[in-house]
Design a protein around this motif. Structure first.
Motif, PDB file in Angstrom:
ATOM      1  N   LYS A 144       0.820  -1.195   0.000  1.00 47.74           N
ATOM      2  CA  LYS A 144       0.000   0.000   0.000  1.00 47.74           C
ATOM      3  C   LYS A 144       0.860   1.253   0.000  1.00 47.74           C
ATOM      4  O   LYS A 144       2.000   1.210   0.455  1.00 47.74           O
ATOM      5  CB  LYS A 144      -0.952  -0.027   1.201  1.00 47.74           C
ATOM      6  CG  LYS A 144      -0.282   0.038   2.574  1.00 47.74           C
ATOM      7  CD  LYS A 144      -1.341   0.055   3.654  1.00 47.74           C
ATOM      8  CE  LYS A 144      -0.689   0.228   5.026  1.00 47.74           C
ATOM      9  NZ  LYS A 144      -1.671   0.251   6.095  1.00 47.74           N
ATOM     10  N   PRO A 145       0.329   2.342  -0.550  1.00 45.52           N
ATOM     11  CA  PRO A 145      -1.011   2.390  -1.127  1.00 45.52           C
ATOM     12  C   PRO A 145      -1.031   1.907  -2.575  1.00 45.52           C
ATOM     13  O   PRO A 145      -0.066   2.106  -3.311  1.00 45.52           O
ATOM     14  CB  PRO A 145      -1.354   3.879  -1.064  1.00 45.52           C
ATOM     15  CG  PRO A 145      -0.023   4.565  -1.257  1.00 45.52           C
ATOM     16  CD  PRO A 145       0.973   3.688  -0.547  1.00 45.52           C
ATOM     17  N   LEU A 177      -7.591   7.830  -0.284  1.00 49.72           N
ATOM     18  CA  LEU A 177      -7.112   9.198  -0.470  1.00 49.72           C
ATOM     19  C   LEU A 177      -7.339   9.579  -1.927  1.00 49.72           C
ATOM     20  O   LEU A 177      -6.927   8.857  -2.836  1.00 49.72           O
ATOM     21  CB  LEU A 177      -5.625   9.304  -0.127  1.00 49.72           C
ATOM     22  CG  LEU A 177      -4.978  10.692  -0.292  1.00 49.72           C
ATOM     23  CD1 LEU A 177      -5.616  11.697   0.655  1.00 49.72           C
ATOM     24  CD2 LEU A 177      -3.467  10.609  -0.062  1.00 49.72           C
ATOM     25  N   GLY A 224       0.040   9.010   1.237  1.00 43.57           N
ATOM     26  CA  GLY A 224      -0.597   7.709   1.400  1.00 43.57           C
ATOM     27  C   GLY A 224       0.297   6.732   2.150  1.00 43.57           C
ATOM     28  O   GLY A 224      -0.167   5.971   3.006  1.00 43.57           O
ATOM     29  N   LYS A 225       1.587   6.760   1.822  1.00 45.19           N
ATOM     30  CA  LYS A 225       2.545   5.878   2.497  1.00 45.19           C
ATOM     31  C   LYS A 225       2.727   6.272   3.960  1.00 45.19           C
ATOM     32  O   LYS A 225       2.739   5.433   4.850  1.00 45.19           O
ATOM     33  CB  LYS A 225       3.892   5.924   1.779  1.00 45.19           C
ATOM     34  CG  LYS A 225       3.904   5.257   0.417  1.00 45.19           C
ATOM     35  CD  LYS A 225       5.285   5.386  -0.222  1.00 45.19           C
ATOM     36  CE  LYS A 225       5.311   4.720  -1.594  1.00 45.19           C
ATOM     37  NZ  LYS A 225       6.636   4.885  -2.238  1.00 45.19           N
ATOM     38  N   PHE A 229      -2.695   5.055   4.086  1.00 53.11           N
ATOM     39  CA  PHE A 229      -3.837   4.903   3.191  1.00 53.11           C
ATOM     40  C   PHE A 229      -3.678   3.617   2.385  1.00 53.11           C
ATOM     41  O   PHE A 229      -2.565   3.209   2.050  1.00 53.11           O
ATOM     42  CB  PHE A 229      -3.959   6.104   2.248  1.00 53.11           C
ATOM     43  CG  PHE A 229      -4.522   7.334   2.908  1.00 53.11           C
ATOM     44  CD1 PHE A 229      -5.883   7.558   2.937  1.00 53.11           C
ATOM     45  CD2 PHE A 229      -3.678   8.250   3.524  1.00 53.11           C
ATOM     46  CE1 PHE A 229      -6.404   8.686   3.551  1.00 53.11           C
ATOM     47  CE2 PHE A 229      -4.181   9.379   4.148  1.00 53.11           C
ATOM     48  CZ  PHE A 229      -5.550   9.598   4.158  1.00 53.11           C
ATOM     49  N   VAL A 232      -4.887   5.172  -3.356  1.00 50.35           N
ATOM     50  CA  VAL A 232      -4.922   6.544  -3.844  1.00 50.35           C
ATOM     51  C   VAL A 232      -5.666   6.538  -5.179  1.00 50.35           C
ATOM     52  O   VAL A 232      -5.246   5.860  -6.120  1.00 50.35           O
ATOM     53  CB  VAL A 232      -3.504   7.116  -4.038  1.00 50.35           C
ATOM     54  CG1 VAL A 232      -3.580   8.510  -4.672  1.00 50.35           C
ATOM     55  CG2 VAL A 232      -2.767   7.178  -2.709  1.00 50.35           C
TER      56      VAL A 232
END
Length: 337
Positions: A144-145, A177, A224-225, A229, A232
């Motif tokens: 992820k993300p 996100l 995001g990292k 999250f 994205v």
């Protein structure tokens, strides 16, 4: 219907598990979320069915043609069947392929009744969709993300589809996100912010008037990292297929899926557009929108046949829940009465 457990969902989204639930993260478990969404399409059959009502009405003539079918009328019946498929936007290439296959089986004695011909017709459409467009699940990877870019011309429902996709993914437990990568249209960011508020998702928007789309996406992936999250979702400019510098900016960014949004009301006119986008960005899946109340359901088959790219979602209404996972069997049953 069995629902995937939180453990399975966590594996799909790359979350490390601890304690008694700890399991090794395996690449094959990365498809669980995509599979779950696809399975839930089974419960959305009624919306799919109603969404293709006009296509089904156009194809209802097939039942009349086959009701009293006999071998002597084969050519006449197949000519009228061909016309019905063309009216429903199956396109000449796929229509001829289907009809000629039926003709061969009839003359070979493999199909001996109207019911058998109808079943063979449905099977041929289903086989085409499953053989050429078999990866209908989202391929999100296991780290992820996951990054999903949404592309398409303005007015086709691109930003709306992104919002509806975010709603569906969030309901499955994913932390979403949004990235407002359409930096050409000021209204695009505003529209996406409305969807972020509506779905309860967070969003990254451009800082300054001349911000590049790639910087917005890079910032979103970094955030995001850092903030855990799962996915994205990146909106992009409708100019992507004609603006090569913009395309190069975005294609250089890490992504797992590039989904092209196509307006189903344009019928077969969507094919040239799909070809162009695919050539410049390499589409991994399709979202067909505005198929509610349209007579153009056959375009789904034509797009898959022409490009060999799977349809992953179809828009069958205006509601937030009306972006449905594409299920080939449900689709075939929806267009043939």
């Amino acid at each position: 219907m069995a629902i995937a457990s939180p453990t399975h969902l966590s594996l799909q989204l790359g979350r490390p598990l601890t304690g008694s639930n700890a399991l090794p993260v395996r690449p094959d478990s990365s498809r669980v979320l995509g599979r779950l969404i696809k399975e839930k399409a089974k419960s959305d059959v009624e919306k799919i069915f109603s969404g293709f009502s006009k296509t089904r009405d156009n194809l209802a003539v097939i039942d009349e043609l086959l009701l009293y079918w006999n071998l002597a009328d084969t050519d006449k019946v197949l000519d009228e069947l061909e016309e019905a498929l063309l009216v429903s936007d199956f396109g000449p290439r796929i229509t001829i392929k289907i009809v000629e296959s039926l003709r061969e089986d009839i003359l070979a004695g493999k199909l001996k009744s109207g019911i058998e011909i109808k079943d063979a017709l449905k099977k041929s459409v289903l086989d085409l969709l499953t053989n050429k467009g078999n990866k209908t699940e989202l391929q999100l990877g296991y780290r992820k993300p996951a990054v999903v870019m949404i592309v398409g011309v303005n007015g086709g429902g691109k930003t709306t589809s992104l919002g509806k996709l975010a709603y569906r993914l969030k309901n499955e437990g994913a932390k979403i996100l949004m990235a407002a990568g359409d930096t050409f249209r000021a209204a695009a960011s505003d529209q996406l912010e409305i969807w972020a508020e509506r779905t309860g998702c967070e969003i990254v928007v451009a800082e300054g008037e001349k911000a590049k789309a790639s910087s917005v996406l890079s910032q979103a992936v970094k955030r995001g990292k850092e903030q855990g999250f799962d996915i994205v979702l990146c909106d992009t400019s409708g100019r992507l297929h004609t603006n090569y510098s913009l395309m190069e900016e975005l294609i250089a960014c890490l992504h797992h899926e590039i989904l092209l949004v196509l307006d189903g009301t344009t019928g077969l006119n969507m094919l040239p557009q799909a070809r162009e986008f695919n050539e410049v960005v390499g589409i991994t899946g399709l979202i067909l929108t505005k198929l509610d109340g349209s007579a153009r359901g056959g375009c789904v088959v034509s797009v898959v046949d022409e490009l060999g790219i799977p349809v992953k979602f179809v828009g069958v209404g205006e509601g937030v829940e009306d972006l449905q996972p594409f299920d080939a069997e449900a689709f075939v049953n929806a267009i043939f009465s």
